[in-house]
Design a protein around this motif. Structure first.
Motif, short mmCIF file in Angstrom:
data_model
loop_
_atom_site.label_atom_id
_atom_site.label_comp_id
_atom_site.label_asym_id
_atom_site.label_seq_id
_atom_site.Cartn_x
_atom_site.Cartn_y
_atom_site.Cartn_z
N SER A 1 -7.46 -7.30 -18.51
CA SER A 1 -8.29 -8.34 -17.80
C SER A 1 -8.00 -8.80 -16.57
N SER A 2 -7.02 -8.52 -15.83
CA SER A 2 -6.54 -8.94 -14.76
C SER A 2 -7.67 -8.00 -14.24
N LEU A 3 -7.56 -6.68 -13.23
CA LEU A 3 -7.80 -5.82 -12.46
C LEU A 3 -9.87 -6.48 -12.40
N PRO A 4 -10.52 -6.91 -12.99
CA PRO A 4 -11.48 -7.24 -12.99
C PRO A 4 -11.41 -8.60 -11.98
N CYS A 5 -10.96 -9.44 -11.64
CA CYS A 5 -10.48 -10.37 -11.29
C CYS A 5 -10.63 -10.28 -9.62
N HIS A 6 -9.59 -9.39 -10.01
CA HIS A 6 -9.47 -8.82 -8.24
C HIS A 6 -10.57 -7.85 -7.37
N VAL A 7 -11.62 -7.95 -7.95
CA VAL A 7 -12.90 -7.14 -7.84
C VAL A 7 -13.65 -8.08 -5.83
N HIS A 8 -13.96 -7.59 -5.50
CA HIS A 8 -14.16 -8.82 -4.09
C HIS A 8 -15.51 -9.19 -4.02
N PRO A 9 -16.18 -10.19 -3.88
CA PRO A 9 -17.24 -10.55 -4.63
C PRO A 9 -18.57 -10.00 -3.06
N LYS A 10 -17.72 -9.51 -1.70
CA LYS A 10 -18.67 -8.87 -0.62
C LYS A 10 -18.54 -7.00 -1.07
N THR A 11 -17.50 -7.43 -0.80
CA THR A 11 -17.49 -5.29 -1.23
C THR A 11 -17.31 -4.61 -2.71
N GLY A 12 -17.01 -5.36 -3.39
CA GLY A 12 -17.65 -4.89 -4.99
C GLY A 12 -15.99 -4.22 -5.27
N ARG A 13 -15.46 -3.83 -4.28
CA ARG A 13 -13.78 -3.05 -4.52
C ARG A 13 -12.61 -3.62 -4.69
N VAL A 14 -11.88 -3.44 -5.21
CA VAL A 14 -10.76 -4.03 -5.51
C VAL A 14 -9.39 -3.91 -3.83
N HIS A 15 -9.74 -4.76 -3.24
CA HIS A 15 -7.90 -4.77 -2.05
C HIS A 15 -7.00 -5.21 -2.15
N PRO A 16 -5.99 -4.12 -2.91
CA PRO A 16 -4.65 -4.43 -2.55
C PRO A 16 -4.08 -4.77 -1.97
N THR A 17 -3.27 -5.64 -1.69
CA THR A 17 -2.54 -6.02 -0.23
C THR A 17 -1.43 -4.76 -0.53
N LEU A 18 -0.65 -4.02 0.77
CA LEU A 18 0.47 -3.31 0.94
C LEU A 18 1.34 -3.83 1.72
N TRP A 19 2.64 -3.92 1.71
CA TRP A 19 3.45 -4.55 2.21
C TRP A 19 4.51 -3.14 2.30
N GLN A 20 4.75 -3.35 3.75
CA GLN A 20 5.17 -1.92 4.88
C GLN A 20 6.24 -2.40 4.61
N MET A 21 7.18 -1.68 3.98
CA MET A 21 9.13 -2.62 3.90
C MET A 21 9.49 -3.77 3.04
N GLY A 22 8.39 -3.60 1.59
CA GLY A 22 8.08 -4.25 0.89
C GLY A 22 8.90 -4.16 -0.34
N ALA A 23 9.80 -3.35 0.32
CA ALA A 23 11.13 -2.54 -0.68
C ALA A 23 12.27 -2.27 0.20
N VAL A 24 13.64 -2.82 0.11
CA VAL A 24 13.98 -2.78 1.20
C VAL A 24 14.33 -1.22 1.34
N THR A 25 13.94 -0.10 1.29
CA THR A 25 14.53 1.01 1.07
C THR A 25 13.77 1.73 2.21
N GLY A 26 12.54 0.57 2.37
CA GLY A 26 11.45 1.33 2.80
C GLY A 26 10.11 1.43 1.69
N ARG A 27 9.75 2.03 1.51
CA ARG A 27 8.45 2.20 0.75
C ARG A 27 7.80 1.23 1.22
#
Length: 572
Positions: A295-321
Motif C-alpha cells: 500500500s505504501s510504495l505507490p505513495c512514494h512515487v514522485h509526480p515529476k520523475t515517476g520513480r521512488v526516491h528513498p532518502t539515504l542517511w550516511q551514518m544513519g546507523a552508529v556502526t557507519g551503515r
DNA sequence: ATTTCGAGCGCG
DNA sequence: AAAGCGCGCTCGAAAT
C-alpha cells in the motif's frame, strides 16, 4: 553569548557577477563555505534562490539566482580546487546538480564530520547546535523557513543567509582538528567521497511496477479478510482487533493458550499444539506485507520523475551503515513477487551485485582464524564447513538443514549470541527447531573449531574501554565498558559499511561519462540501471569496484561479489 | 486532539 | 533461566 556576524555582498546583476568572479578566482582560499537557500525541500519541485559562498578575507558572496536568466554564468563559482564545505552537502548538491551545476570536490561536510567525531553519543547534528557546542556561537534559524520566493528579499534574510555560509569555515577548522586528533581522517575521507554517489542514488531513484503492486495488494487484501473473519469466529469475538497484541493475548488466554507475549518467537513453538497460532502469524505476515509495502510504495512515487526516491542517511546507523527511509528500501521483503515490482524502463537492464558473506570475511580478517582463512581462500562454502565441524562429519554428508543451522551459528555466535538466542534465532529466521542439547553442543564445538574466534571473544570480553573501531578507524563510543556484543559486532558491521562506501566512490568515478546510473544500495548490495548494450560492461565495472573496495581492508581473504543482470530486482 | 511509546516485524 | 548487532514503519495504547 557572542552573536556571530558577517559581512556580505549581494550579487544580482551581470556587472556585479563579473567583478565577483575575479574576486573568487583570486580568493586563494583553500576552503569555500557554501550554502543554499531554496524555495522548498524537493530538488525536483523547488528552486534555488540563493547561493552563498564564504571565502577567507572576503565578504560572503550571495548570488540571487532569481535575478539571472542564464544560470550557467554562475558555474565559475565551483570551478576551482578549493575544498567545498557544506553542512549536509547532500541537500545542496542535489539542488545544484538538478539545476545543472557541476560542483567539483573535494568536499567537507560539517554534519557528517560531527557524526564521525561523536558516533555513539546520540547527539543531534543540526547547524545551530554545532555552532553552539563547537564555537560557542549563537546563530538564529528563524529565517530558514521564511519565504525565499518573494521578489525582493529582506535585509534580515540576506543577513541570515550570509551567516550560515560564513560559519562553515570556523566550523570546518574545529571539526578538522577533532578529526585529526582522533585519527579519524580516513573515515572522514570515506564518508565525504561517498556523498556524490549518495546524491546520485537519491536523485535517480527506482522505477516501480504500480499495476503489479496493485494486483498483489488486491490478493493480499482478500487473503487478509478471510483470515480475519476466520480468526474472529474462532475466537467468537467479531470486534477482536488482531493488530492489538494486548487483545490477541487476552483472546489466547481465554482459549486456554497461556502466552507471555504474542511475538513470533513466543507463538511459533506452540503452533504444533494450537493451529490457530499459525493463522495469527499468517494474518500478521499478510498485514505487514500489505500496509508496509504494497500500500505504501505507490505513495512514494514522485509526480515529476515517476520513480521512488528513498532518502539515504550516511551514518544513519552508529556502526557507519546507511539508514534509509521514505520508503525504506532496506526492508523490502525478499520474496521475489515483491521485489519483481522494482523494474527498469524499456531498453534498460537492472544490475544487482552483492558481496558474498562480507561480514564473515571481515571476521576472518580480524581474527586471522586459520580454518576460516583457509576455507575462504579455497573457495569453500563456510556454512557447510561450520556444519561439518560442529556435526563432526564430512562436508559431503551435510544435509540442507544442517547447513542452514550452521548459517545461523556463523552469524550468531560470531557476535556473542547466547545459546538461548541461537536457538531462537534459528527458529525465527529459518523456521528450524533446535533442541537445547543441540544448541549447546553446536555452541561448544563452534568455538573448538575456530580457536581464534574464541580468543577474539575472550579478548573483547576482558577489554575495559567504552569505544571500538572499524578497520578504517571509524570510532563508536558507548556508555558501558561492558558492552561485549557491541564491541564484537561494530568492527565487523562497520568495516563492511566502510567497504560499501569505498566501493560506491570507486564506482561513481568509473561510471562518469556513461549512461549507467547507480540506483540503490542495501547494506552489501548495489543496484545499477544500464542501457541494455552497456549492461555487461557496467556489470564488470560494478564487480571491479566492489572487489577493489573490499580489498582495501581484506588482505588475507578474497573478496567475492555475485553479479546478476535482469529486468527487475526479483531476478535470480 | 495530538504526541509519545512499545510491540511486532521487515531487511542485512 | 537464559533473549546477537544494526535500522524504519505501522499499529494500538498510553500519555499529554
Amino acid at each position: 553569548m557572542e552573536l556571530f556576524s558577517s559581512d556580505y555582498l549581494y550579487i544580482s546583476t551581470a556587472e556585479q557577477l563579473s567583478q565577483v568572479k575575479t574576486a573568487i578566482s583570486q580568493a586563494r582560499s583553500r576552503f569555500f563555505g557554501i550554502d543554499l537557500e531554496t524555495t522548498g525541500l524537493d530538488p525536483y519541485e523547488n528552486q534555488i534562490r540563493l547561493i552563498q559562498v564564504a571565502t577567507s578575507n572576503n565578504p560572503v558572496f550571495i548570488f540571487d539566482l532569481f535575478k539571472f536568466q542564464d544560470l550557467s554564468s554562475l558555474q565559475d563559482i565551483f570551478d576551482n580546487g578549493a575544498t567545498k564545505v557544506f553542512h549536509n552537502a547532500k541537500f545542496d548538491l542535489k539542488f545544484l546538480k538538478t539545476a545543472g551545476f557541476v560542483v567539483n570536490g573535494p568536499f567537507f561536510d560539517t554534519m557528517l564530520a560531527y557524526k564521525i567525531v561523536t558516533a555513539g553519543e546520540y547527539k543531534g547534528a543540526n547547524l545551530k547546535e554545532l555552532c553552539f557546542e563547537l564555537l560557542g556561537v549563537e546563530i538564529e534559524k528563524e529565517e530558514q523557513i521564511s519565504d525565499w520566493s518573494v521578489p525582493d528579499l529582506t535585509e534580515s534574510q540576506l543577513e541570515y543567509a550570509s551567516k550560515d555560509a560564513a560559519i562553515l569555515l570556523p566550523l570546518q577548522r574545529v571539526l578538522m582538528e577533532e578529526v585529526m586528533n582522533n585519527m579519524l581522517y580516513q573515515v572522514a575521507k570515506i564518508e565525504f567521497e561517498a556523498i556524490e554517489p549518495t546524491v546520485e542514488i537519491e536523485l535517480n531513484g527506482m522505477l516501480i511496477d504500480s499495476s503489479k503492486l496493485e494486483t498483489l495488494k488486491t490478493e493480499a487484501e482478500t487473503e487478509l479478510k478471510i483470515l480475519q473473519s476466520e480468526l474472529q469466529s474462532e475466537f467468537q469475538n467479531s470486534d477482536l482487533n488482531l493488530n492489538s497484541p494486548q487483545q490477541v493475548k487476552k483472546a489466547l488466554i481465554s482459549k486456554g493458550i497461556e502466552v507471555k507475549s504474542t511475538s513470533k518467537s513466543a507463538l511459533v513453538p506452540l503452533v504444533g499444539d494450537f493451529p490457530i497460532l499459525g493463522k495469527i502469524l499468517r494474518y500478521r505476515k499478510e498485514f505487514k506485507l500489505n500496509t508496509s509495502f504494497l500500500s505504501s510504495l505507490p505513495c512514494h512515487v514522485h509526480p515529476k520523475t515517476g520513480r521512488v526516491h528513498p532518502t539515504l542517511w550516511q551514518m544513519g546507523a552508529v556502526t557507519g551503515r546507511y539508514s534509509c527511509s521514505n520508503p525504506n528500501l532496506q526492508q523490502i521483503p525478499r520474496e521475489s513477487k515483491v521485489r519483481e515490482c522494482f523494474i527498469v524502463p524499456p531498453g534498460k537492464k537492472l544490475i544487482i551485485a552483492d558481496f558474498s558473506q562480507i561480514e564473515l570475511r571481515v571476521v576472518a580478517e580480524l581474527t586471522q582464524d586459520k580454518k576460516m582463512l583457509a576455507a575462504f581462500n579455497n573457495g569453500e562454502d563456510l556454512h557447510s564447513l561450520t556444519a561439518s565441524l560442529v556435526c563432526q562429519k564430512p562436508i559431503s554428508q551435510i544435509s540442507k538443514e544442517e547447513r542452514t543451522k550452521a548459517k545461523a551459528i556463523n552469524f550468531g555466535l560470531t557476535f556473542g549470541m547466547s545459546v538461548f538466542a541461537l536457538k531462537n534465532y534459528t527458529l525465527i529466521n529459518y523456521g528450524l527447531e533446535m533442541s537445547w542439547w543441540q544448541a549447546w553442543r553446536f555452541h561448544d564445538r563452534f568455538f573448538e573449531a575456530y580457536p581464534a574466534l574464541k580468543e577474539w571473544h575472550q579478548t573483547e570480553k576482558e577489554k575495559m574501554s567504552s569505544e571500538c573501531f572499524t578497520m578504517s578507524g571509524r570510532r563508536r563510543k558507548f556508555p558501558e565498558e561492558s558492552w561485549f556484543t557491541v564491541r564484537l559486532n561494530t568492527p565487523v558491521q562497520g568495516t563492511a559499511a566502510d567497504i560499501m562506501l569505498i566501493s560506491l566512490a570507486f564506482l561513481f568515478e568509473k561510471l562518469k561519462g556513461t549512461e549507467t546510473k547507480i540506483i540503490g544500495t542495501i547494506h552489501d548490495e548495489i543496484l545499477l540501471e544500464a542501457p541494455e548494450s552497456q549492461a555487461a560492461e557496467a556489470a564488470n565495472i560494478l564487480e571491479d569496484s566492489m572487489k577493489k573496495g573490499g580489498e582495501t581492508f581484506l588482505k588475507s581473504v578474497p573478496v567475492e561479489v555475485d553479479v546478476k543482470i535482469g529486468m527487475n530486482w526479483g531476478a535470480k
